[in-house]
Design a protein around this motif. Structure first.
Motif, mmCIF file in Angstrom:
data_model
loop_
_atom_site.group_PDB
_atom_site.id
_atom_site.type_symbol
_atom_site.label_atom_id
_atom_site.label_comp_id
_atom_site.label_asym_id
_atom_site.label_seq_id
_atom_site.Cartn_x
_atom_site.Cartn_y
_atom_site.Cartn_z
ATOM 1 N N VAL B 297 51.947 32.577 43.695
ATOM 2 C CA VAL B 297 50.876 32.644 44.695
ATOM 3 C C VAL B 297 49.600 33.132 44.001
ATOM 4 C CG1 VAL B 297 52.441 33.111 46.617
ATOM 5 C CG2 VAL B 297 51.510 35.023 45.328
ATOM 6 N N THR B 298 48.461 32.950 44.646
ATOM 7 C CA THR B 298 47.225 33.499 44.074
ATOM 8 C C THR B 298 46.806 34.740 44.856
ATOM 9 O OG1 THR B 298 45.814 32.097 45.456
ATOM 10 C CG2 THR B 298 46.398 31.262 43.266
ATOM 11 N N TRP B 299 46.168 35.676 44.137
ATOM 12 C CA TRP B 299 45.695 36.913 44.772
ATOM 13 C C TRP B 299 44.177 36.969 44.852
ATOM 14 C CZ3 TRP B 299 42.411 39.344 41.490
ATOM 15 C CH2 TRP B 299 42.566 39.077 40.116
ATOM 16 N N GLY B 300 43.467 36.158 44.030
ATOM 17 C CA GLY B 300 42.011 36.294 43.912
ATOM 18 C C GLY B 300 41.249 35.069 44.372
ATOM 19 N N THR B 301 40.090 34.855 43.756
ATOM 20 C CA THR B 301 39.228 33.746 44.172
ATOM 21 C C THR B 301 39.029 32.728 43.052
ATOM 22 O OG1 THR B 301 37.267 35.025 43.592
ATOM 23 C CG2 THR B 301 37.986 35.121 45.880
ATOM 24 N N SER B 302 39.960 32.729 42.103
ATOM 25 C CA SER B 302 39.966 31.701 41.065
ATOM 26 C C SER B 302 41.414 31.226 40.955
ATOM 27 C CB SER B 302 39.498 32.305 39.737
ATOM 28 O OG SER B 302 39.793 31.411 38.687
ATOM 29 N N PRO B 303 41.629 29.928 40.730
ATOM 30 C CA PRO B 303 43.005 29.440 40.659
ATOM 31 C C PRO B 303 43.804 30.057 39.497
ATOM 32 C CG PRO B 303 41.469 27.615 40.914
ATOM 33 C CD PRO B 303 40.641 28.832 40.635
ATOM 34 N N GLU B 304 43.112 30.703 38.557
ATOM 35 C CA GLU B 304 43.855 31.352 37.470
ATOM 36 C C GLU B 304 44.402 32.717 37.902
ATOM 37 O OE1 GLU B 304 40.759 31.628 34.494
ATOM 38 O OE2 GLU B 304 40.260 33.682 35.059
#
Lengths: 200, 476
Positions: B297-304
């Motif tokens: 899953v992602t936690w931030g605002t960039s797909p990395e």
């Protein structure tokens, strides 16, 4: 397209890394069928912060942005380049650019100048108080303080920018080469030539 | 003459070279062009102004997707329901008139073939292995899943392709992403590509074309490969490729615009040669151990900004790079998260299953398998399932998947890009979270202030059931 040889003036000391095209121009601005007027939506979310660099009076109409790594990543929307142009930006200086954005910028006469981070750090400092100068012919970025950075640019892009050439027009002059390719493909790999003309 | 060993990318590139200029720029032939309403109006306008024609109209296919609302398109009497937003209506009307004016095949809002460009191309066999495919949309990298060299272009390039069926390009560098070993049960292609982007970073593939290699991809379904290649651009690579194989040929055979008869046999014989030669070298190589990939899953605002579902929100100071620390702090502020929070404690108010990344029939089946016999959690206010095309929708309804979604409390919509990007009515409200099967978690991407967590279809379904990000493997 108008020829581009030099860009000189104040530069927004922006510095942000990974600026995606949704930051440059949010999607709800993409419903236009024109290239004009997108400057109003440029960096919309950032401009909600009243201390944002784009609305500082000393930078009004600045033709240059100094930014961080990977500028213009994300979507292919050329609206990002149109938005920058519409706000008066003619050049972006950053350590690197996304491939699609740099192509879009070039096609609209916006220079994308890649310089190492150390040079960017210096230009961020200068931009706070003084103008920056980009000379495309000599491939240099200079400041009033004797800073001088040289940059690389694809020779074809440089030529087109300096002469203001229309790329579509240039390519259409190669009609016989294109037609030759098509004749070969139709003979050797006819399945690529049919497209939607083929229907079950 | 023995030729130098070449990568798959180099073979397709060489095969499309019209001519090389002295400065190294190449004129490359484009076999397939997909057009949608957002990035094309200014290109058609430029053709009109200069009096230019579309060189090969049969190699372009036009379909609206980005702007089109995903609510009902026909009223009870079978009449088209007008589009409320005047700007969207104008942009959609422009495509509807530009396509016939320039002789281009167009599938309108109520056509069964309408859908997201990157779903429509492969499912109609319009996209083919070994072809060069472009579209004014960065997720065109998707079509690399069937072994095509496919990449997004800007509007000036859309005009260039319409007028000349070529593009002026410089050759990219090559990058290999080799995945070794096998994925664990419950780990999907979406988890894998999120993990890969988390590993290489959003600029990891800039200037490169990625080829995904390894047994994992050979065993992956074509739809899974499309999901992986779709997000290549999130790793900075304009295109991603997976070599075509028997699965690819079986997927394409008999589709509307796929070759037929003798053409088919000749095409397959050629497509079998489209693989990287032994001994060919890549400019860059990354190796990933498949067994380390968890549902991601992602936690931030960039797909990395990825983490496994069992992980925690990272602390900004855990990153070495000072500018990444700053970006991480800004992401956490925007996302309303604290370092150290368990990802599986994060509550979501919205669930979006759809987009060119994950709206194909296998994606919908995976989501339905989780939702069958379950219900949406009370805290989930809005949950929608948006099939990628009219044909996907029809297939899902034949399989009864629509009923599974509706019985679980989710909405079943008409095909389009929907809540992947905030330019149609499907938006996530400010400061609310969305478990989303789309491809970008950028600031404001799903609407101003919206907080996106990228997930797989099964994980989105699990989040709908529990009301928070959840390891789907825990739902037994």
């Amino acid at each position: 397209m108008d020829p581009v040889r030099e860009v000189e003036g104040r530069a927004y000391p922006f510095g942000l890394k990974n600026v995606d095209t949704d930051i440059i121009i949010p999607a709800h601005w993409l419903k236009t069928i024109s290239r004009e007027g997108l400057g109003e939506g440029a960096f919309e979310a950032l401009r909600k912060d009243e201390n944002n660099v784009f609305d500082r009076p000393e930078f009004a109409g600045a033709p240059i942005i100094v930014a961080g790594d990977n500028f213009g990543c994300g979507s292919s929307r050329e609206h990002a380049a149109w938005a920058l142009l519409d706000m008066g930006v003619k050049a972006v200086i950053a350590p690197s650019f996304s491939d699609i954005f740099s192509g879009n910028a070039f096609k609209n006469g916006i220079l994308t100048v890649a310089l190492p981070q150390a040079a960017i750090d210096r230009l961020m400092e200068v931009a706070e108080t003084d103008p920056i100068s980009i000379d495309l012919e000599n491939q240099t970025v200079t400041t009033p303080f004797q800073d001088r950075f040289t940059f690389e640019i694809d020779p074809f892009r440089k030529h087109c920018l300096m002469e203001g050439l229309d790329e579509v027009g240039l390519t259409l002059e190669r009609d016989s080469a294109i037609a030759g390719y098509e004749a070969r493909q139709t003979g050797e790999m006819p399945w690529y030539a049919k497209g939607t003309a083929l229907s079950a | 003459m023995a030729s130098r060993p070449r990568t798959l990318y180099e073979k397709i590139w060489d095969g499309h070279l019209v001519e090389r200029r002295e400065d190294g720029t190449c004129l490359i032939y484009i076999d397939r062009h997909l057009v949608h309403e957002v990035t094309s109006p200014q290109a058609f306008e430029a053709l009109r102004i200069s009096g230019r024609k579309v060189r090969r109209p049969e190699l372009t296919l036009a379909v609206p997707d980005h702007n089109l609302p995903t609510t009902a398109r026909l009223d009870e009497k079978g009449h088209r329901i007008p589009i409320a937003d005047p700007q969207s209506a104008q942009q959609l009307a422009a495509l509807e008139s530009n396509a016939p004016e320039f002789g281009i095949r167009y599938f309108g809002a109520t056509d069964i073939h309408q859908g997201i460009v990157h779903v429509v191309g492969p499912e109609l066999g319009f996209s083919l292995p070994g072809a060069t495919i472009v579209c004014g949309d960065s997720h065109t990298s998707c079509h690399g899943g069937i072994g095509a060299l496919a990449f997004g272009i800007g509007t000036s390039e859309v005009e260039h392709v319409l007028a000349s069926q070529t593009l002026l390009l410089t050759q990219s560098k090559t990058m290999e992403v080799r995945v070794e070993g096998e994925l664990s049960p419950g780990v999907t292609p979406k988890d894998l590509i999120l993990h890969i982007i988390g590993t290489i970073g959003t600029a990891g593939g800039t200037g490169h074309v990625i080829e995904y290699r390894g047994k994992v991809f050979e065993e992956m379904s074509i739809e899974g490969r499309l999901t992986v290649c779709n997000m290549s651009i999130e790793g900075g690579a304009r295109a991603g490729l997976i070599a075509p194989d028997e699965k690819t040929f079986a997927y394409l055979k008999g589709r509307e615009y796929a070759p037929k008869g003798e053409d088919w046999d000749r095409a397959v014989a050629y497509w079998k040669t489209l693989k990287t030669d032994e001994g060919a070298s890549f400019d860059k190589s990354v190796v990933i151990d498949a067994s380390t990939v968890e549902p991601t899953v992602t936690w931030g605002t960039s797909p990395e900004d990825t983490v496994s579902i069992g992980g925690k929100v990272p602390a900004p100071e855990s990153f070495a790079d000072p500018s990444k620390q700053k970006a991480a702090q800004a992401s956490l502020d925007y996302m309303g998260l604290q370092p150290g929070q368990n990802m599986s404690d994060i509550e979501v108010q919205n669930v979006f299953i759809g987009s060119c990344t994950n709206s194909r029939i296998e994606d919908l089946r995976a989501a339905a398998a989780v939702l069958k016999g379950r219900s949406k959690a009370p805290g989930v206010k809005w949950a929608i399932v948006v099939p990628g095309s009219g044909l996907v929708k029809q297939q899902a309804e034949e399989e009864g998947l629509d009923k599974v979604f509706i019985e679980a409390g989710l909405e079943w919509r008409e095909p389009g890009c929907s809540a992947c990007l905030g330019m149609n009515p499907d938006k996530v409200p400010p400061e609310e979270r969305c478990a989303s099967t789309s491809n970008r978690n950028f600031v404001g991407r799903q609407g101003p202030g919206a907080r996106t967590h990228l997930v797989s279809p099964a994980m989105a379904a699990a989040a709908a059931v529990t009301g928070k990000l959840t390891d789907v493997r825990d739902l037994s």
